[in-house]
Design an enzyme around this catalytic site. Structure first.
Site, short mmCIF file in Angstrom:
data_model
loop_
_atom_site.label_atom_id
_atom_site.label_comp_id
_atom_site.label_asym_id
_atom_site.label_seq_id
_atom_site.Cartn_x
_atom_site.Cartn_y
_atom_site.Cartn_z
NE ARG A 298 -16.94 -17.54 -27.55
CZ ARG A 298 -17.52 -18.64 -27.08
NH1 ARG A 298 -17.76 -19.67 -27.87
NH2 ARG A 298 -17.90 -18.70 -25.82
CB SER B 121 -15.08 -13.72 -22.89
OG SER B 121 -15.92 -14.57 -22.15
CD GLU C 71 -15.08 -14.18 -27.01
OE1 GLU C 71 -14.52 -15.08 -26.36
OE2 GLU C 71 -16.29 -13.93 -26.92
C1 LIG Z 1 -22.35 -9.76 -20.96
C2 LIG Z 1 -21.89 -10.44 -22.24
C3 LIG Z 1 -21.90 -11.83 -22.30
C4 LIG Z 1 -21.49 -12.48 -23.48
N1 LIG Z 1 -21.51 -13.84 -23.50
C5 LIG Z 1 -21.14 -14.50 -24.63
C6 LIG Z 1 -21.18 -15.93 -24.69
O1 LIG Z 1 -21.58 -16.60 -23.74
N2 LIG Z 1 -20.77 -16.52 -25.84
C7 LIG Z 1 -20.35 -15.81 -26.92
O2 LIG Z 1 -20.00 -16.43 -27.94
N3 LIG Z 1 -20.31 -14.46 -26.90
C8 LIG Z 1 -20.69 -13.78 -25.80
N4 LIG Z 1 -20.64 -12.40 -25.75
C9 LIG Z 1 -20.19 -11.67 -26.95
C10 LIG Z 1 -21.36 -11.18 -27.85
O3 LIG Z 1 -22.58 -11.38 -27.24
C11 LIG Z 1 -21.35 -11.88 -29.21
O4 LIG Z 1 -20.10 -11.76 -29.85
C12 LIG Z 1 -22.44 -11.35 -30.14
O5 LIG Z 1 -22.56 -12.18 -31.29
C13 LIG Z 1 -22.18 -9.91 -30.57
O6 LIG Z 1 -23.31 -9.45 -31.29
P1 LIG Z 1 -23.44 -7.92 -31.64
O7 LIG Z 1 -24.57 -7.75 -32.59
O8 LIG Z 1 -23.51 -7.12 -30.41
O9 LIG Z 1 -22.04 -7.71 -32.39
P2 LIG Z 1 -21.23 -6.36 -32.65
O10 LIG Z 1 -20.37 -6.07 -31.48
O11 LIG Z 1 -22.13 -5.29 -33.13
O12 LIG Z 1 -20.31 -6.86 -33.85
C14 LIG Z 1 -19.37 -7.90 -33.62
C15 LIG Z 1 -18.57 -8.13 -34.92
O13 LIG Z 1 -19.45 -8.62 -35.94
C16 LIG Z 1 -19.45 -7.73 -37.06
N5 LIG Z 1 -20.84 -7.68 -37.52
C17 LIG Z 1 -21.94 -7.36 -36.80
N6 LIG Z 1 -23.04 -7.50 -37.54
C18 LIG Z 1 -22.62 -7.88 -38.78
C19 LIG Z 1 -23.29 -8.18 -40.00
N7 LIG Z 1 -24.61 -8.12 -40.13
N8 LIG Z 1 -22.53 -8.53 -41.08
C20 LIG Z 1 -21.18 -8.63 -40.98
N9 LIG Z 1 -20.49 -8.36 -39.85
C21 LIG Z 1 -21.22 -8.00 -38.76
C22 LIG Z 1 -18.97 -6.40 -36.52
O14 LIG Z 1 -18.37 -5.61 -37.54
C23 LIG Z 1 -17.96 -6.86 -35.49
O15 LIG Z 1 -16.74 -7.20 -36.09
C24 LIG Z 1 -21.07 -11.73 -24.60
C25 LIG Z 1 -21.09 -10.31 -24.53
C26 LIG Z 1 -21.50 -9.68 -23.36
C27 LIG Z 1 -21.53 -8.18 -23.31
#
Ligand SMILES: Cc1cc2nc3c(=O)[nH]c(=O)nc-3n(C[C@H](O)[C@H](O)[C@H](O)COP(=O)(O)OP(=O)(O)OC[C@H]3O[C@@H](n4cnc5c(N)ncnc54)[C@H](O)[C@@H]3O)c2cc1C
Length: 330
Positions: free
Chosen positions: A154, A222, A318
């Protein structure tokens, strides 16, 4: 002020000064240059806007999936704004196998390398050849190789040396044509005659059964990372808590499931206001309706304090927590 409720999966009712959806690198460069305070967002599934954010939320919607073949690999260049699960699904349907274990992880492709998303024995870093970025310091477009991304559990260079300094515009994936299936983890080990399609379907089934759907019950997956502690500290804990689970990382470090620690401290189902610790998945905090940012912080701090007092282990969120002026730490 626009509401952020639909922009983050915890769905707190908070606002920001403005929202900009950007669809290409030029729009992105202009948005970053013209806004002194901004937060980069993908799909908000790893972000909680705890209170009104006095800045612009820049939503990355850069689209596109391009594939080229070499003799042994499929190479995919994917826009940061593509949906992660859709990419896994498209890849599977085209016979570009490998990423099925990561099906149904919410979020965008651009965020996937930030915390090196992982599930069921694989991490996205296993498939990344390079990441295309814009450096916010000098405005230059750059390509970071896999090695330069410094992927860990992570973790990546984007959360450390390059935190807040870069925007991911595209991610380049490499998928071996001779794919190896990873089925050693959890329920996947019970699959008979596993195939990429069977793994994909099973991962979806398990995730839907175990995890609350953020579209129904707000959550950010998480809330805490699984702590990695020194092997000697783990051995000491085994004396006072013989059933403590642990996974050896190397000779010096052991990863302990945060869910077990939280459960032992009696938090399953615990509520502060409308924020609840999930009764079956204590690593997940949920929004039961009208949750407020201060309730999220209060419950998270209670959990962290209790785990520290009981096990002498510091839990680290996280999830990215955003306050008035940007990221905050607990
Ligand atoms: C129900 C649920 C289950 C999940 N299960 C998992 C799992 O099994 N494994 C796991 O690893 N994670 C899991 N997650 C966490 C999540 O899915 C991941 O962290 C995912 O990568 C977030 O993507 P996002 O686009 O929504 O990120 P956001 O929440 O929009 O952004 C996350 C971070 O990345 C940065 N960011 C976003 N896009 C960019 C970009 N283009 N350039 C630079 N920085 C950027 C943001 O500023 C922020 O700091 C889960 C979340 C939920 C709600």
């Amino acid at each position: 002020m626009p509401s952020l409720s639909s922009y983050h999966s915890f769905h707190l009712d908070t606002n920001c000064s403005s929202v900009l959806n950007i669809e290409d690198v030029e729009q992105l460069t202009a948005a970053v240059a013209s806004n002194s305070q901004f937060y980069l967002l993908g799909e908000g599934s790893n972000t909680i806007f705890l209170e009104d954010f006095f800045g612009t939320v820049i939503v990355n919607r850069i689209a596109g999936i391009q594939m080229r073949e070499s003799s042994a690999y499929y190479h995919l260049r994917v826009g940061a704004g593509e949906n992660w699960h859709q990419l896994v699904s498209t890849a599977l349907n085209n016979g570009w196998y490998g990423m099925e274990n990561l099906a149904l992880i919410p979020g965008s492709v651009g965020a996937s390398p930030i915390q090196n998303i992982g599930a069921y024995g694989l991490e996205v870093g296993n498939f990344i050849e390079s990441v295309e970025i814009i450096d916010l310091i000098d405005g230059a477009s750059k390509i970071l190789t896999y090695q330069e991304c410094l992927f860990g559990y992570r973790d990546s260079v984007f959360k450390n040396e390059l935190a807040g300094r870069v925007v991911v515009t595209h991610v380049n994936f490499v998928l071996p044509k001779k794919n190896t299936l990873v089925t050693s983890y959890g329920e996947l080990a019970r699959l008979s005659a596993p195939s990429p399609r069977k793994i994909f379907d099973e991962v979806i089934r398990i995730r839907q059964e175990k995890l609350p759907d953020p579209n129904v019950t707000g959550n950010a997956g998480s809330f805490f990372k699984n702590p990695v502690i020194a092997a000697h500290a783990y051995q000491t804990l085994q004396v006072s808590h013989p059933s403590i689970p642990g996974f050896k990382i190397d000779n010096e470090n052991v990863k302990v499931p945060a869910a077990w620690l939280i459960d032992q401290c009696g938090f399953k189902g615990r509520r502060v206001g409308d924020v609840s610790c999930h009764p079956n998945q204590p690593l997940v905090l949920t929004n039961q309706g009208k949750a407020r940012g201060e309730d999220v912080v209060a419950l998270a701090r209670e959990i962290m304090n209790e785990v520290l007092n009981t096990f002498d282990i510091t839990l680290e969120p996280e999830v990215r927590l955003v306050g008035k002026e940007g990221l905050i730490t607990l």
